[in-house]
Write a protein that holds these residues in place. Structure first.
Motif, short mmCIF file in Angstrom:
data_model
loop_
_atom_site.label_atom_id
_atom_site.label_comp_id
_atom_site.label_asym_id
_atom_site.label_seq_id
_atom_site.Cartn_x
_atom_site.Cartn_y
_atom_site.Cartn_z
N VAL A 115 -4.81 -1.43 -9.46
CA VAL A 115 -3.38 -0.80 -9.31
C VAL A 115 -3.51 0.45 -8.57
CG1 VAL A 115 -3.17 -1.63 -11.74
CG2 VAL A 115 -3.67 0.66 -11.56
N GLU A 116 -1.97 0.79 -8.27
CA GLU A 116 -2.08 1.87 -7.38
C GLU A 116 -2.32 3.51 -8.06
OE1 GLU A 116 -2.26 2.14 -4.17
OE2 GLU A 116 -1.11 0.04 -3.45
N LEU A 117 -2.99 4.25 -7.20
CA LEU A 117 -2.99 5.62 -7.96
C LEU A 117 -2.07 6.48 -7.09
CD1 LEU A 117 -4.82 7.58 -9.50
CD2 LEU A 117 -6.41 7.99 -7.68
N VAL A 118 -1.08 6.94 -8.14
CA VAL A 118 0.14 7.61 -7.16
C VAL A 118 0.19 9.02 -7.95
CG1 VAL A 118 1.42 5.75 -7.15
CG2 VAL A 118 1.64 6.99 -9.23
N GLU A 119 0.77 10.21 -7.09
CA GLU A 119 0.76 11.39 -7.45
C GLU A 119 2.25 11.49 -7.42
OE1 GLU A 119 -1.16 14.34 -4.98
OE2 GLU A 119 -2.68 12.38 -4.42
N HIS A 133 4.27 13.22 -5.66
CA HIS A 133 5.21 13.10 -4.72
C HIS A 133 5.25 11.79 -3.96
CE1 HIS A 133 1.64 13.12 -2.09
NE2 HIS A 133 1.01 13.99 -2.98
N ASP A 134 4.50 10.63 -4.29
CA ASP A 134 4.82 9.33 -3.94
C ASP A 134 5.99 8.45 -4.66
OD1 ASP A 134 2.52 9.23 -2.45
OD2 ASP A 134 1.16 9.04 -4.42
N ALA A 161 -8.06 3.01 -11.70
CA ALA A 161 -6.81 2.48 -10.84
C ALA A 161 -7.77 1.25 -9.99
CB ALA A 161 -6.63 3.49 -9.73
N ASP A 162 -8.97 1.80 -9.57
CA ASP A 162 -9.87 0.83 -8.62
C ASP A 162 -10.28 -0.56 -9.69
OD1 ASP A 162 -11.34 -0.08 -6.26
OD2 ASP A 162 -13.26 1.08 -7.17
N TYR A 187 -10.12 13.67 -11.85
CA TYR A 187 -9.69 12.86 -10.75
C TYR A 187 -10.41 11.57 -10.57
CZ TYR A 187 -8.39 10.96 -6.17
OH TYR A 187 -7.89 10.06 -5.26
N TYR A 215 3.43 -7.22 7.63
CA TYR A 215 4.70 -6.70 6.91
C TYR A 215 5.95 -7.65 7.46
CZ TYR A 215 1.60 -2.72 5.59
OH TYR A 215 0.97 -2.15 5.04
N TYR A 275 5.30 4.26 8.91
CA TYR A 275 4.72 3.74 7.71
C TYR A 275 4.68 4.81 6.57
CZ TYR A 275 3.89 -0.19 10.49
OH TYR A 275 4.06 -1.35 11.57
N ARG A 276 5.55 5.57 6.74
CA ARG A 276 5.88 6.66 5.53
C ARG A 276 4.58 7.42 4.72
NH1 ARG A 276 8.27 1.51 5.32
NH2 ARG A 276 10.63 1.77 5.20
N MET A 334 0.81 -1.02 0.13
CA MET A 334 0.10 0.01 -0.13
C MET A 334 0.88 1.23 -0.12
SD MET A 334 -2.67 1.35 2.87
CE MET A 334 -2.63 -0.07 3.64
N LEU A 335 0.39 2.42 -0.83
CA LEU A 335 1.22 3.46 -0.78
C LEU A 335 1.32 4.18 0.71
CD1 LEU A 335 -0.19 5.27 -3.90
CD2 LEU A 335 1.95 4.21 -3.51
N GLY A 336 2.16 4.80 1.00
CA GLY A 336 2.34 5.46 2.48
C GLY A 336 1.39 6.44 2.41
N LYS A 337 0.98 7.18 1.14
CA LYS A 337 0.19 8.28 1.17
C LYS A 337 -1.25 7.76 1.65
CE LYS A 337 -1.39 9.23 -2.68
NZ LYS A 337 -1.27 9.49 -4.06
N MET A 362 7.63 3.52 -6.02
CA MET A 362 6.56 4.40 -5.16
C MET A 362 6.60 4.20 -3.59
SD MET A 362 3.33 2.24 -6.39
CE MET A 362 3.32 0.45 -6.60
N ARG A 363 6.61 5.27 -2.95
CA ARG A 363 6.61 4.99 -1.43
C ARG A 363 5.34 4.17 -0.99
NH1 ARG A 363 5.86 9.72 -0.22
NH2 ARG A 363 3.96 9.48 1.01
N THR A 364 6.06 3.05 -0.39
CA THR A 364 4.68 2.13 0.42
C THR A 364 4.81 2.13 1.60
OG1 THR A 364 5.72 0.14 0.14
CG2 THR A 364 4.80 0.91 -1.77
N THR A 365 3.92 1.48 2.47
CA THR A 365 4.07 1.36 3.84
C THR A 365 5.29 0.54 4.18
OG1 THR A 365 2.40 -0.38 3.74
CG2 THR A 365 1.71 1.84 4.49
N SER A 381 -9.14 7.74 -10.38
CA SER A 381 -9.33 6.70 -9.12
C SER A 381 -10.37 5.62 -9.66
CB SER A 381 -10.03 7.43 -7.92
OG SER A 381 -11.24 7.55 -7.86
N THR A 428 -9.64 4.15 -3.85
CA THR A 428 -9.33 2.87 -4.44
C THR A 428 -9.24 2.05 -3.26
OG1 THR A 428 -7.17 3.53 -4.42
CG2 THR A 428 -8.20 3.89 -6.39
#
Lengths: 313, 475
Positions: free
Chosen positions: B244-248, B250-251, B239-240, B232, A257, A309-310, A1-4, B261-264, B236, A99
């Motif tokens: 797949v991921e919806l990124v901007e 800054h990700d 992506a849904d 937008y 994780y 978790y960024r 999952m994205l951090g955002k 991409m920055r994930t958890t 979304s 999403t």
């Protein structure tokens, strides 16, 4: 999952929880001011203080009239903690993480925003207040129900729960903090009408007056009230309950994780502290100090989670 | 002939007779109670609001989210018509990809003198950074939305090629979904070709062009400018639907020569990026340095072949409105066949003779900016006031090469469901085309946009247009 996305889910549920807490504070204040208080203004003042918006309120108004407080807390868009602001923020976050949400959850949040935007378009008249507060509660219940019934129990769910209980613990702790002096045994006029009003306000602010009575009968002592709010993990808004859920969901993340993060040490330490305490050791140390420390630690855990978790880059 | 219709209506031959594709629908419609339909129409609107199928309008208050009005009368295309149309689109889209490859490599078409050199060399849509770059799978335009207008029984014209980041496909899908929910009985009576496979096809099509380093299943993501972008919802939604991921921007960042991409759980490499951000904003290091929407360094990663960007940067040179006028020649040059679909006659105002003609006939023409889109910055001569014409003429004289002009087309009409019954309104059509090394896939139908104002020829949603479900009938 994205951090955002994790951050968006977390804040979405912090804001939803906040909107409900603000509504509950208004509800308690309204009831007490109406039925019990000789000094409604001071009652409303403490509602504003508990909501954490004393400064911005004072900048706008110079007295604590019910109509002003209600307006500020429910529908003032310049107040970031007002119900309408909080719902708006929750919905913006929901759009961002759409999403990750089921259609049911997204629609519940979106409808709640559409409905309340309409309801809170005009100033709220006293006669409508109970119905409007009920509507806010119902919307939140719908979102929670959709979460419960439709979401996978995975990291997405964990981040929503984490946001929810962090906000909730902060809210309960702040309620105790504002009224802590009325709970001190030394300052109490046990059984006097004044104290009973204060304690009832506290309990109502967390919707606990019935469950408290149910568990404790009419035995309303400051120690019993404090113990209930802090240590009784059966009560879903107590600090102990929130802390337990937080630990639970953080441990799911660690398992999912495959790695423990610094936030896990922080929550473990908080859990240990709560487990070791009894209400009398808390009073011995000082209720005020205890609560202040809790609020600080709770915030620190939140910040650590954001980093671990960024949420932001 | 006693009466002459000015416009071709796709449904009605006269007040009580319809064209063949609408025959079945008409039988159903004649038996419907108008009040029930009105109610359904309101239901549809509530559904769109609840689901959040909204778009943001630039230049309006930030919180403004508007619905694109949905009209419940479908636009129906016969199978025979569609077969021809889709052949023409396929031909045109293949030619566009061949053109893009050529223009960024050997430039044979310029050497052959089919397209003038200065049209490319002085065109800001031409990206020098793409010279010599071959995108993975040699696909430039993974997604195309060809705008088509109709003026008569067999007269279809391509109005625009939209080879950059065409939008609207989510409306195509949601419109069908809405119709299925409102009128299920229609779909059991009339066999309509389904559109719902689009997200799956899009996912496959994107995954079919992975960069070389990618061995397993490619990681796909959609890049959105963010929640304030007008499309937008669509980002979304897709992506849904594709999971797949919806990124901007800054990700994302460059990690070890890849985009990640920055994930958890840390940074994760992206193989294919479906970007809904314009070239200009894609990479502040290589293009617009002010951009906050893109990813610094992504062009270098791309040029090194470590990520697929869909559509490829620099595809704007193919849907440039000045290039458009050469499209029939371009099609012929690369396919060796005559273009199946017609082009609208176009005056390039950069040419003095054309400019003189355009200035003389401004009140009859539609004038567009070469790089414009969304109906912004265009002049519809017949609808403009004397004052508007005069001020536009001044703009034209000042910067002629920024404009092209076309005759005002007699766009076909399809009725909408208005308060007083059926009312004809002008429409266009945007079919959605997917290109992969395995072939070209066109979803039957597309998005029909409809001008809701009587007589208006502007169908853009940003200018008050609505949409209709578009049916292509089974044979």
């Amino acid at each position: 999952m994205l951090g955002k996305t994790a951050g968006g889910l977390y804040w979405m549920f912090r804001f939803l929880e906040r909107s409900e807490n603000t509504a509950r504070l208004v509800e308690a204040g309204f009831r007490i001011a109406l039925t019990r208080s000789k000094d409604p203004a001071s009652e409303w003042k403490s509602v504003v203080t508990t909501a954490g918006v004393r400064n911005s309120y004072d900048a706008k108004y110079d007295s604590y009239l019910a109509a002003n407080v209600v307006d500020f807390l429910l529908r003032d868009t310049t107040n970031p903690s007002s119900v309408i602001s909080a719902i708006g923020q929750a919905r913006t976050n929901a759009r961002m993480v759409r999403t990750a949400l089921t259609t049911e959850v997204w629609e519940a949040v979106n409808e709640s925003w559409m409905g309340l935007k309409e309801t809170l378009k005009k100033p709220v008249r006293e006669t409508e207040l109970p119905a409007i507060l009920g509507e806010i509660r119902r919307h939140n219940a719908l979102v929670r129900g959709a979460m419960q019934g439709t979401m996978l129990r995975n990291d997405i769910y964990d981040f929503t729960r984490i946001g929810m209980v962090l906000e909730r613990a902060d809210n309960t702790a702040r309620i105790i903090d504002v009224k802590y002096y009325t709970l001190l045994p030394t300052a109490s006029f046990v059984g006097s009408a004044l104290d009973n009003v204060q304690w009832e306000t506290i309990l109502r602010s967390v919707s606990a007056h019935r469950s408290f009575r149910w568990l404790n009968g009419d035995e309303m002592t400051p120690a019993a009230v404090a113990e209930f709010l802090i240590l009784d993990s059966r009560f879903p808004r107590s600090l102990s309950f929130c802390s337990r859920i937080l630990e639970e969901n953080l441990s799911y993340l660690a398992k999912d994780y495959g790695i423990r993060m610094p936030c896990h040490d922080l929550i473990d330490a908080q859990r240990d502290r709560l487990r070791q305490q009894t209400i009398s050791t808390i009073f011995d140390e000082g209720l005020h100090e205890f609560i202040t420390t809790f609020i600080r630690d709770n915030n620190a855990i939140g910040r650590q989670i954001e980093e671990d978790y960024r949420f932001i880059g | 002939m006693t009466s002459e219709r000015r416009y071709f209506d796709e449904m009605l031959l006269s007040s009580d007779d319809v064209r063949a594709p609408y025959a079945e629908y008409q039988k159903w419609f004649a038996n419907e109670d108008p009040t029930r339909l009105s109610k359904k129409s309101k239901e549809a609107e509530a559904f769109f609001r609840r689901t959040g199928i909204t778009f943001n309008v630039y230049g309006q208050a930030a919180a403004q989210e508007r619905l694109i009005p949905f009209d419940l009368i479908p636009r129906i295309i016969a199978n025979r018509e569609w077969t021809r149309l889709s052949k023409g689109i396929e031909q045109r889209v293949s030619a566009i990809n061949a053109f893009l490859h050529d223009i960024y490599h050997r430039q044979e078409i310029l050497r052959a003198g089919v397209v003038p050199v200065e049209l490319i060399s002085r065109n800001e849509a031409f990206l020098p950074q793409m010279i010599g770059v071959t995108p993975p799978g040699n696909v430039y335009t993974h997604i195309v939305g060809t705008d088509i207008v109709r003026t008569g029984e067999d007269d279809f014209f391509v109005l625009e090629d939209n080879a950059r980041t065409p939008s609207g496909v989510s409306y195509m899908l949601e419109n069908r979904e809405t119709m299925l929910q409102m009128f299920p009985e229609l779909f059991s009576q009339i066999k309509v070709q389904p559109v719902s496979d689009y997200p799956k096809n899009l996912g496959r099509s994107l995954a079919a062009c992975p960069p070389d380093h990618c061995s397993g299943k490619p990681t796909v993501a959609i890049l959105t400018p963010g929640i304030h972008n007008s499309a937008y919802f669509e980002h979304s939604f897709l992506a849904d639907q594709m999971g797949v991921e919806l990124v901007e921007g800054h990700d994302l960042r460059v990690v070890d020569g890849h985009i990640a991409m920055r994930t958890t759980e840390g940074y994760k490499v992206i193989d294919v990026l479906y970007r809904r951000v314009d070239d200009d904003y894609l990479d502040p290091l290589n293009f617009n340095p002010e951009s906050m929407l893109g990813v610094p360094g992504i062009m270098d990663v791309y040029r090194a072949g470590n990520i697929t960007i869909a559509n490829a940067p620099g595809t704007g040179i193919a849907d440039d409105k000045a290039i458009y006028s050469y499209m029939p020649d371009i099609v012929e040059f690369y396919t060796g066949e005559k273009a199946i679909l017609k082009n609208v006659q176009t005056w390039r105002c950069s040419e003095p003779d054309s400019l003189a003609y355009v200035l003389d006939h401004l009140a009859e023409l539609v004038v567009k900016e070469v790089h414009g889109s969304g109906g912004y910055g265009m002049l519809v001569g017949p609808a403009a006031s004397q004052k508007e014409l005069a001020s536009f003429a001044a703009k034209l004289r000042k910067n002629p090469s920024n404009y092209i002009a076309q005759p005002t087309l007699s766009l076909s009409t399809v009725p909408i469901f208005a308060k007083k019954g059926l009312a004809p309104r002008h429409v266009d059509l945007r079919p959605f085309v997917l290109v992969s090394p395995k072939g070209i896939n066109i979803t039957p139908g597309g998005l029909t946009r409809v001008a809701l104002k009587a007589g208006s020829l502007v169908v853009n949603s940003s200018q008050g247009g609505g949409t209709k479900d578009t049916w292509v009938l089974e044979d």
